[in-house]
Design a protein around this motif. Structure first.
Motif, PDB file in Angstrom:
ATOM      1  N   ASP A 197      12.204 -65.106   8.817  1.00 20.58           N
ATOM      2  CA  ASP A 197      12.094 -64.364   7.562  1.00 20.58           C
ATOM      3  C   ASP A 197      12.079 -62.852   7.851  1.00 20.58           C
ATOM      4  N   SER A 198      13.011 -62.116   7.218  1.00 19.74           N
ATOM      5  CA  SER A 198      13.172 -60.705   7.580  1.00 19.74           C
ATOM      6  C   SER A 198      11.989 -59.849   7.124  1.00 19.74           C
ATOM      7  N   HIS A 199      11.354 -60.210   5.987  1.00 23.38           N
ATOM      8  CA  HIS A 199      10.158 -59.483   5.542  1.00 23.38           C
ATOM      9  C   HIS A 199       9.047 -59.600   6.567  1.00 23.38           C
ATOM     10  N   LEU A 200       8.880 -60.836   7.046  1.00 19.97           N
ATOM     11  CA  LEU A 200       7.839 -61.122   8.025  1.00 19.97           C
ATOM     12  C   LEU A 200       8.130 -60.382   9.337  1.00 19.97           C
ATOM     13  N   LEU A 201       9.413 -60.374   9.730  1.00 22.30           N
ATOM     14  CA  LEU A 201       9.785 -59.680  10.969  1.00 22.30           C
ATOM     15  C   LEU A 201       9.515 -58.187  10.880  1.00 22.30           C
ATOM     16  N   THR A 202       9.719 -57.611   9.669  1.00 24.97           N
ATOM     17  CA  THR A 202       9.419 -56.196   9.468  1.00 24.97           C
ATOM     18  C   THR A 202       7.922 -55.943   9.654  1.00 24.97           C
ATOM     19  N   LYS A 206       5.994 -53.613  12.613  1.00 28.25           N
ATOM     20  CA  LYS A 206       4.976 -52.590  12.337  1.00 28.25           C
ATOM     21  C   LYS A 206       3.743 -52.821  13.189  1.00 28.25           C
ATOM     22  N   GLU A 207       3.302 -54.076  13.244  1.00 22.40           N
ATOM     23  CA  GLU A 207       2.102 -54.406  14.021  1.00 22.40           C
ATOM     24  C   GLU A 207       2.314 -54.107  15.504  1.00 22.40           C
ATOM     25  N   LEU A 208       3.515 -54.450  16.004  1.00 24.43           N
ATOM     26  CA  LEU A 208       3.806 -54.213  17.424  1.00 24.43           C
ATOM     27  C   LEU A 208       3.859 -52.714  17.714  1.00 24.43           C
ATOM     28  N   ALA A 226      10.367 -64.279  19.516  1.00 25.82           N
ATOM     29  CA  ALA A 226       8.955 -64.072  19.886  1.00 25.82           C
ATOM     30  C   ALA A 226       8.776 -63.704  21.361  1.00 25.82           C
ATOM     31  N   ALA A 227       9.673 -64.213  22.227  1.00 26.14           N
ATOM     32  CA  ALA A 227       9.528 -63.975  23.665  1.00 26.14           C
ATOM     33  C   ALA A 227       9.633 -62.499  24.027  1.00 26.14           C
ATOM     34  N   MET A 228      10.234 -61.698  23.134  1.00 25.03           N
ATOM     35  CA  MET A 228      10.381 -60.273  23.478  1.00 25.03           C
ATOM     36  C   MET A 228       9.272 -59.393  22.901  1.00 25.03           C
ATOM     37  N   PHE A 229       8.400 -59.964  22.055  1.00 22.17           N
ATOM     38  CA  PHE A 229       7.355 -59.136  21.421  1.00 22.17           C
ATOM     39  C   PHE A 229       6.434 -58.483  22.464  1.00 22.17           C
TER      40      PHE A 229
END
Ligand code: BJW
Ligand code: ZN
Length: 271
Positions: A197-202, A206-208, A226-229
């Motif tokens: 979900d693109s909203h969630l990814l945005t 921000k959190e990262l 997720a592996a790249m976060f």
């Protein structure tokens, strides 16, 4: 495997005490001690299928009955599990930090409900939730704690390959309850090959960007994005700590690596 990541818990406790905003990335390993099987371990199979073959959009369009049986089984597991010491320590830490004007976010790949059950408030479920359905026709998302989701799934879902599949006719699978829709429902999870979900990814980005400490707990760090976060946060020079039974392809990017069951290591690290 050799790694330059440190495992100095005393030093890490100091880093935790100074952090203002902690981002925690979790995977199946955080729920392993609650009895939910991980994907790459022995549990990563249902009947004769690997998860990569059944948690896909192609599998769902070809055989929605099979995929629903599989998720009926997964929902059963989730409904009978309880949060463990790792979930609880994370929730406790968030609560403590909030009182001090600091914050924690959990970015979880897990589709179980255990972080929320443990009391974590700020949780981003990037791979969806096994307790939600989504209509393939109208897109409506609904929370659904009914078990089974519909009568025809009762008694199905056994992982035993000797037990034949139920082959439920498509009109008896879960259907949308929006007026005039009656579309086929699917589990609201992110299958392999689907975009997040693109909203969630945005929100995740921000959190990262704002975190000043990152924990990567119980994930094999092989499923993207997720592996790249964790590596993305580490590239800003922010400390990242991995909690896992083993090293992963991303361990070399991280400052700390605490090896062992996270039900033991995470409570120590957040004491
Ligand atoms: C413990 C422990 C204890 C055990 N204490 N630790 C870039 C590069 C390469 C590939 C791709 C890429 N971008 C996209 C891809 C393709 C694919 C992918 O990543 N494939 C890889 C396998 C290579 N990614 C996608 O398809 C994603 N979509 C996407 O990016 O869209 C764009 C796109 C569109 C079209 C085509 C291509 C790209 C979506 C991924 C969605 C993943 N979905 C699943 C299923 C969810 C529903 C369900 O659960 O049924 O999510 S797959 C499965 O893996 C599940 C998990 O959330 C996810 C991650 O697994 P996790 O959590 O890491 O679990 P395990 O089992 O792997 O590891 C457990 C770890 O815990 C281990 O390390 C243990 O050691 C440890 N452990 N006990 C501490 N007590
Ligand atoms: Zn609908």
């Amino acid at each position: 495997t050799t790694t330059s990541a440190k495992s100095d818990m005393k030093e890490f406790l100091e880093v935790v005490s100074k952090a203002k905003h902690i981002a925690v990335i979790t995977g199946a390993g955080v729920s392993a001690e609650s009895g939910v099987p991980t994907f790459k371990g022995d549990g990563g199979q249902w009947k004769t299928w690997q998860y990569q073959d059944i948690a896909t959009p192609e599998a769902f369009s070809r055989n929605p009955s099979r995929v629903w049986e599989f998720y009926h089984h997964r929902r059963h597991l989730v409904l009978t599990q309880k949060p463990n010491a790792a979930h609880l320590a994370l929730a406790e830490c968030e609560k403590r930090m909030r009182k001090q004007g600091r914050s924690m976010v959990i970015i979880t790949q897990n589709i179980d409900d255990l972080h929320r059950q443990a009391g974590s408030k700020h949780v981003l479920n990037i791979h969806g939730s096994v307790m939600e359905t989504r209509c393939v026709s109208c897109g409506d998302i609904a929370v659904n704690h009914q078990h089974p989701v519909c009568a025809s799934l009762e008694g199905t879902g056994s992982p035993d390959p000797e037990i034949p599949e139920a082959q439920i006719p498509v009109d008896q699978l879960p259907r949308c309850e929006q007026s005039d829709c009656r579309g086929l429902l699917r589990p609201n999870v992110v299958f392999f090959g689907e975009t997040l979900d693109s909203h969630l990814l945005t929100k995740v980005e921000k959190e990262l960007d704002i975190c000043d400490l990152c924990l990567v707990v119980g994930t094999s760090s092989i499923v993207y994005p997720a592996a790249m976060f964790g590596p993305q946060v580490a590239s800003r020079g922010v400390p990242v700590a991995e909690f896992n039974m083993a090293t992963t392809p991303k361990t070399e990017y991280f400052t700390y690596h605490f090896q062992g069951p996270c039900g033991s290591t995470v409570p120590l690290a957040l004491a």
